[in-house]
Design a protein around this motif. Sequence first.
Motif, PDB file in Angstrom:
ATOM      1  N   VAL A  69      14.863  10.842 -16.876  1.00 19.88           N
ATOM      2  CA  VAL A  69      14.214  10.930 -15.571  1.00 19.88           C
ATOM      3  C   VAL A  69      14.430   9.662 -14.752  1.00 19.88           C
ATOM      4  O   VAL A  69      14.822   9.715 -13.578  1.00 19.88           O
ATOM      5  N   TRP A  70      14.217   8.520 -15.347  1.00 28.25           N
ATOM      6  CA  TRP A  70      14.200   7.258 -14.610  1.00 28.25           C
ATOM      7  C   TRP A  70      15.546   6.552 -14.576  1.00 28.25           C
ATOM      8  O   TRP A  70      15.663   5.458 -14.036  1.00 28.25           O
ATOM      9  N   TRP A  71      16.567   7.187 -15.120  1.00 27.39           N
ATOM     10  CA  TRP A  71      17.849   6.487 -15.223  1.00 27.39           C
ATOM     11  C   TRP A  71      18.438   6.066 -13.883  1.00 27.39           C
ATOM     12  O   TRP A  71      19.088   4.991 -13.807  1.00 27.39           O
ATOM     13  N   PRO A  72      18.277   6.816 -12.774  1.00 29.09           N
ATOM     14  CA  PRO A  72      18.860   6.338 -11.511  1.00 29.09           C
ATOM     15  C   PRO A  72      18.309   4.978 -11.078  1.00 29.09           C
ATOM     16  O   PRO A  72      19.054   4.115 -10.596  1.00 29.09           O
ATOM     17  N   ALA A  73      16.995   4.777 -11.259  1.00 28.84           N
ATOM     18  CA  ALA A  73      16.399   3.496 -10.875  1.00 28.84           C
ATOM     19  C   ALA A  73      16.862   2.385 -11.808  1.00 28.84           C
ATOM     20  O   ALA A  73      17.197   1.271 -11.361  1.00 28.84           O
ATOM     21  N   ILE A  74      16.888   2.656 -13.108  1.00 26.13           N
ATOM     22  CA  ILE A  74      17.304   1.633 -14.067  1.00 26.13           C
ATOM     23  C   ILE A  74      18.779   1.291 -13.888  1.00 26.13           C
ATOM     24  O   ILE A  74      19.173   0.121 -13.890  1.00 26.13           O
ATOM     25  N   ALA A  75      19.626   2.312 -13.709  1.00 28.57           N
ATOM     26  CA  ALA A  75      21.063   2.077 -13.514  1.00 28.57           C
ATOM     27  C   ALA A  75      21.318   1.329 -12.213  1.00 28.57           C
ATOM     28  O   ALA A  75      22.200   0.459 -12.148  1.00 28.57           O
ATOM     29  N   ALA A  76      20.548   1.640 -11.168  1.00 24.26           N
ATOM     30  CA  ALA A  76      20.709   0.929  -9.898  1.00 24.26           C
ATOM     31  C   ALA A  76      20.368  -0.544 -10.064  1.00 24.26           C
ATOM     32  O   ALA A  76      21.078  -1.422  -9.544  1.00 24.26           O
ATOM     33  N   GLY A  77      19.282  -0.828 -10.795  1.00 25.02           N
ATOM     34  CA  GLY A  77      18.911  -2.221 -11.028  1.00 25.02           C
ATOM     35  C   GLY A  77      19.937  -2.963 -11.859  1.00 25.02           C
ATOM     36  O   GLY A  77      20.297  -4.112 -11.557  1.00 25.02           O
ATOM     37  N   LEU A  78      20.440  -2.321 -12.905  1.00 25.66           N
ATOM     38  CA  LEU A  78      21.463  -2.955 -13.743  1.00 25.66           C
ATOM     39  C   LEU A  78      22.767  -3.140 -12.976  1.00 25.66           C
ATOM     40  O   LEU A  78      23.473  -4.138 -13.147  1.00 25.66           O
ATOM     41  N   GLY A  79      23.101  -2.155 -12.116  1.00 24.64           N
ATOM     42  CA  GLY A  79      24.304  -2.298 -11.301  1.00 24.64           C
ATOM     43  C   GLY A  79      24.213  -3.483 -10.363  1.00 24.64           C
ATOM     44  O   GLY A  79      25.177  -4.249 -10.206  1.00 24.64           O
ATOM     45  N   ALA A  80      23.047  -3.664  -9.737  1.00 21.35           N
ATOM     46  CA  ALA A  80      22.842  -4.814  -8.864  1.00 21.35           C
ATOM     47  C   ALA A  80      22.953  -6.122  -9.641  1.00 21.35           C
ATOM     48  O   ALA A  80      23.548  -7.098  -9.176  1.00 21.35           O
ATOM     49  N   LEU A  81      22.397  -6.123 -10.855  1.00 28.74           N
ATOM     50  CA  LEU A  81      22.477  -7.314 -11.706  1.00 28.74           C
ATOM     51  C   LEU A  81      23.921  -7.638 -12.075  1.00 28.74           C
ATOM     52  O   LEU A  81      24.325  -8.814 -12.094  1.00 28.74           O
ATOM     53  N   LEU A  82      24.715  -6.606 -12.351  1.00 31.35           N
ATOM     54  CA  LEU A  82      26.125  -6.830 -12.679  1.00 31.35           C
ATOM     55  C   LEU A  82      26.886  -7.444 -11.503  1.00 31.35           C
ATOM     56  O   LEU A  82      27.780  -8.270 -11.703  1.00 31.35           O
ATOM     57  N   VAL A  83      26.542  -7.042 -10.286  1.00 30.62           N
ATOM     58  CA  VAL A  83      27.189  -7.625  -9.104  1.00 30.62           C
ATOM     59  C   VAL A  83      26.888  -9.115  -9.022  1.00 30.62           C
ATOM     60  O   VAL A  83      27.780  -9.936  -8.784  1.00 30.62           O
ATOM     61  N   VAL A  84      25.624  -9.485  -9.208  1.00 25.49           N
ATOM     62  CA  VAL A  84      25.239 -10.901  -9.159  1.00 25.49           C
ATOM     63  C   VAL A  84      25.939 -11.684 -10.265  1.00 25.49           C
ATOM     64  O   VAL A  84      26.502 -12.765 -10.030  1.00 25.49           O
ATOM     65  N   LEU A  85      25.925 -11.139 -11.472  1.00 22.60           N
ATOM     66  CA  LEU A  85      26.565 -11.811 -12.601  1.00 22.60           C
ATOM     67  C   LEU A  85      28.068 -11.928 -12.383  1.00 22.60           C
ATOM     68  O   LEU A  85      28.680 -12.970 -12.660  1.00 22.60           O
ATOM     69  N   GLY A  86      28.673 -10.856 -11.869  1.00 27.58           N
ATOM     70  CA  GLY A  86      30.112 -10.888 -11.621  1.00 27.58           C
ATOM     71  C   GLY A  86      30.490 -11.907 -10.569  1.00 27.58           C
ATOM     72  O   GLY A  86      31.503 -12.613 -10.707  1.00 27.58           O
ATOM     73  N   SER A  87      29.700 -12.008  -9.498  1.00 30.87           N
ATOM     74  CA  SER A  87      29.982 -12.989  -8.455  1.00 30.87           C
ATOM     75  C   SER A  87      29.880 -14.413  -8.997  1.00 30.87           C
ATOM     76  O   SER A  87      30.670 -15.289  -8.637  1.00 30.87           O
TER      77      SER A  87
END
Length: 422
Positions: free
Chosen positions: A179-197
């Motif tokens: 159920v909650w995977w879209p919110a969790i995946a969105a947060g992790l995706g944002a974190l990956l962008v910060v980490l990647g930068s």
Amino acid sequence: MSPSVSDAAPRITAGVVAAVVLVVSGVLFVVLAAWLVPWDAGHSVLGSAPADSVFTTQQIRRGEAYSGTARILGWSSLGVGLLVACLLGFTRLGASLVRGSTRWWPVAVLAAVALLALITRAATLPFAWAARQRRLDEGLTQQSTSGWLADLAREYLVQVLLTTLVLVVLIWCARRWQVWWPAIAAGLGALLVVLGSYLYPVLLEPVFNDFEAMPDGELRTSIMALADREGVEVDDVLVADASRRTTTLNAYVSGFGGTKRVVVYDNLVTSVPDAQVLSVVAHELGHARDRDVLIGTALGAVGTAFGVSLLALLTSSVRLRRRSGSQGAGDVRVIPLVLALAAVGAFVASPVQATISRQIETRADETALELTGDPEAFLAMQRTLCIRAVCDPTPPPLAHFWFGTHPTVLQRVAMARAFAGE
């Protein structure tokens, strides 16, 4: 018999969660863009300088001819790439090439991404080869065929590894939290962008270039003095061996915090006067002073959350799942559909990214002029950059709007002339 409270309560689904994240991230992106992007940059200068006041007729014709061909090749490659991605993602063809869920499903993800990326590369390779031949004809590169192929292989491997990482996170979230995977995946995706930068300068840049500290001398001393005047902490200025790949000139700033670096191309240092190099470096110091990498990272992180939630909504569509042959976001066979949606989304979002980039680059130009107080060097550098890159001084408006990440050379010349009071 009256319904129970639990029966009457609205049911929370992954689609509802995705819709909420989509709205929140979309609003947040607009707020951050309005707050962080320098929308007033360049407003004091309207229009562009006349092309014939900056370049000779021969230079203008050469730039138009080369850039016209390059645009045709680039757009053709983009079109074919989108067509292949859509064919694989919006039909059952892509799913038929991907193995279904297995115990070692991350390995299946890697294999699927590698195969699909290879298919797209093969389809667009003729355009890349033709573009390289044009660069060779114009003297824009002296790189050997083996060196060019090695770069392509490195780009392919980096693309496959990064895409696999993102998709593994996405599919894992969909399997772990139904159920909650879209919110969790969105947060992790944002974190990956910060980490990647943050890690990009130390992990990925060395894959394509070698770097060395600029040697002590008058130029380095002048650059460090500029940084001090601008209040930018710079431990060193790095020189990249870009001349092995291109004859065009460039410099850039990347990373933030402990990974922040200012990099200049080796051929920039050796082929233009120091005053022009300082003008370019002052532009990059403007990016560092205004924390433009952090601004881009923040917008990219929120934009990624928006994109992930939109993907979650679209992949939950029964019609799309049936057409693509997948069973949802937790199914490895959804990969072709996700890649197709991402490719289309990136194309549609290009004007937004380009518009934001142009404003940020315009502010950095203004900083360079103010910091050096040398509009003549700035103007000469812009002219040299364009001539060395065989650029089109007057690109088609739609092309510039959709893909142009910097002001045109004639807009930058107009800015320099306005600064000089001409």
